[in-house]
Design an enzyme around this catalytic site. Structure first.
Site, mmCIF file in Angstrom:
data_model
loop_
_atom_site.group_PDB
_atom_site.id
_atom_site.type_symbol
_atom_site.label_atom_id
_atom_site.label_comp_id
_atom_site.label_asym_id
_atom_site.label_seq_id
_atom_site.Cartn_x
_atom_site.Cartn_y
_atom_site.Cartn_z
ATOM 1 N N SER A 63 0.800 -1.243 0.000
ATOM 2 C CA SER A 63 0.000 0.000 0.000
ATOM 3 C C SER A 63 0.826 1.282 0.000
ATOM 4 O O SER A 63 0.255 2.361 -0.187
ATOM 5 C CB SER A 63 -0.932 0.026 1.204
ATOM 6 O OG SER A 63 -2.000 -0.853 1.000
ATOM 7 N N LYS A 66 0.390 3.321 -2.961
ATOM 8 C CA LYS A 66 -0.785 4.205 -3.111
ATOM 9 C C LYS A 66 -0.401 5.677 -2.964
ATOM 10 O O LYS A 66 -1.081 6.551 -3.491
ATOM 11 C CB LYS A 66 -1.855 3.838 -2.075
ATOM 12 C CG LYS A 66 -2.426 2.430 -2.235
ATOM 13 C CD LYS A 66 -3.266 2.066 -1.011
ATOM 14 C CE LYS A 66 -3.866 0.678 -1.076
ATOM 15 N NZ LYS A 66 -4.528 0.308 0.205
ATOM 16 N N TYR A 240 -5.020 3.848 8.092
ATOM 17 C CA TYR A 240 -6.394 3.339 8.155
ATOM 18 C C TYR A 240 -7.009 3.568 9.539
ATOM 19 O O TYR A 240 -6.947 4.683 10.045
ATOM 20 C CB TYR A 240 -6.426 1.847 7.764
ATOM 21 C CG TYR A 240 -5.562 1.581 6.563
ATOM 22 C CD1 TYR A 240 -5.936 2.045 5.310
ATOM 23 C CD2 TYR A 240 -4.336 0.918 6.670
ATOM 24 C CE1 TYR A 240 -5.131 1.848 4.202
ATOM 25 C CE2 TYR A 240 -3.537 0.707 5.563
ATOM 26 C CZ TYR A 240 -3.937 1.172 4.341
ATOM 27 O OH TYR A 240 -3.143 0.974 3.251
HETATM 28 O O1 DON Z 1 -4.898 -4.833 -1.773
HETATM 29 C C1 DON Z 1 -4.304 -5.272 -0.788
HETATM 30 O O2 DON Z 1 -4.919 -5.777 0.152
HETATM 31 C C2 DON Z 1 -2.810 -5.168 -0.740
HETATM 32 N N1 DON Z 1 -2.252 -5.219 -2.060
HETATM 33 C C3 DON Z 1 -2.351 -3.882 -0.098
HETATM 34 C C4 DON Z 1 -2.889 -3.667 1.288
HETATM 35 C C5 DON Z 1 -1.971 -2.932 2.195
HETATM 36 O O3 DON Z 1 -0.769 -2.886 2.013
HETATM 37 C C6 DON Z 1 -2.581 -2.345 3.424
HETATM 38 N N2 DON Z 1 -1.600 -1.636 4.236
HETATM 39 N N3 DON Z 1 -1.208 -1.739 5.345
#
Ligand code: DON
Length: 304
Positions: A63, A66, A240
């Site tokens: 993430s 992002k 989050y």
């Molecule tokens: O879409 C997902 O769930 C993962 N590719 C990324 C989620 C993520 O890294 C959340 N962060 N802490």
């Protein structure tokens, strides 16, 4: 400031605490990494690099990517904010569906998965080769050529993407998705599967500490007011449903990923990246957060 001794001290203090968490096993490939790795890299606004532990080993940025796709969106399509993606903390887990129904398919912010999927959708509409555009953009802000995608992680994410597909389909039913769900999931999981070291991440994050400028390659990536807004989003939404806790303990804008990385900045002073793969129940690196808490406490500096 002797940043080198400081990060070594912090690394040691966190290491002896013996903190544990869980690997991100909902993406099976991520549960295969050695959980004991731990690196810290700090880069100051003059371009001095300080590193300790596993700071030159590459890991899945997940993430944290992002932040980079958001930065691309700020450069070329600011009009999507508020119309297609909001800028409020969600108070919910990163992959939650619940608010989307009540809020007409408009995600709360660009860092929860729903918001990042909308940004990816907008990037796909904008660029003929979105994977290449995202990849090149990240290389340009990090001033680094070697930022590989891990094909095993990419495949593993694609094979376990039901929840992200559900988010994208649901938003499509509200008219907030333009491209095919398959294509969005392909590009989104691609940018999540890129691998960087703490050193590369701290170099990339320097633009958020340094008014949009990198000191490593002459580029001016973004204007100061966009940087202000991205940092505000990192502070309020970067972790989050743990964003308040991170602001309370660390007091810096930052972003986590389920690969165990955390990037953060103290505007005007430095950027920092910490990586350790074991996560807490909110999906954020246990040692990463502890290291940043101790570091800002010792330094006596933060945004506040
Ligand atoms: O879409 C997902 O769930 C993962 N590719 C990324 C989620 C993520 O890294 C959340 N962060 N802490």
């Amino acid at each position: 400031m002797d940043y080198q001794s400081l990060i070594e001290e912090v690394h040691h203090e966190v290491e002896v605490m013996g903190l544990r968490g869980q690997l991100a096993n909902y993406i099976p490939e991520l549960s295969l990494v050695d959980p004991n790795q731990f690196g810290i890299c700090l880069v100051d606004c003059k371009g001095n690099i300080y590193g300790t532990g596993d700071y030159q080993k590459s890991f899945s940025i997940q993430s944290i990517s992002k932040v980079f796709t958001l930065t691309m969106a700020f450069s070329v399509m600011k009009d999507i904010f508020r119309k297609r993606v909001n800028v409020e903390p969600s108070g919910n887990p990163f992959n939650s569906l619940v608010q989307l129904e009540q809020e007409d398919g408009i995600p709360r912010n660009p860092f929860i998965n729903a918001g990042a999927l909308v940004i990816t959708d907008a990037i796909i509409s904008q660029y003929p080769d979105p994977e290449k555009a995202i990849h090149n953009f990240i290389r340009s802000i990090a001033c680094e050529v070697q930022i590989p995608v891990n094909p095993l992680v990419h495949q593993s994410e694609l094979a376990h993407s039901s929840r992200n597909r559900a988010l994208a389909n649901f938003m499509k039913s509200f008219g907030n998705i333009d491209n095919s769900i398959d294509r969005i999931i392909e590009v989104y999981t691609y940018h999540c599967s890129l691998e960087m070291s703490c050193e590369q991440l701290a170099k990339a994050f320097l633009i958020y500490a340094n008014d949009g400028h990198s000191v490593f390659c002459e580029d001016h990536i973004l204007d100061g007011s966009s940087i202000k807004r991205i940092n505000a989003l990192m502070l309020t939404c970067g972790f989050y449903d743990e964003a308040g806790d991170f602001a309370y303990k660390v007091g810096l804008p930052g972003k986590s990923g389920v690969g165990g990385g955390v990037g953060a900045v103290l505007p005007g002073r430095f950027s920092i990246a910490v990586w350790s793969p074991e996560l807490n129940t909110k999906g954020n690196s246990v040692k990463g957060i502890k290291a940043l808490e101790i570091l800002t406490d010792k330094l006596g500096v933060s945004l506040f």
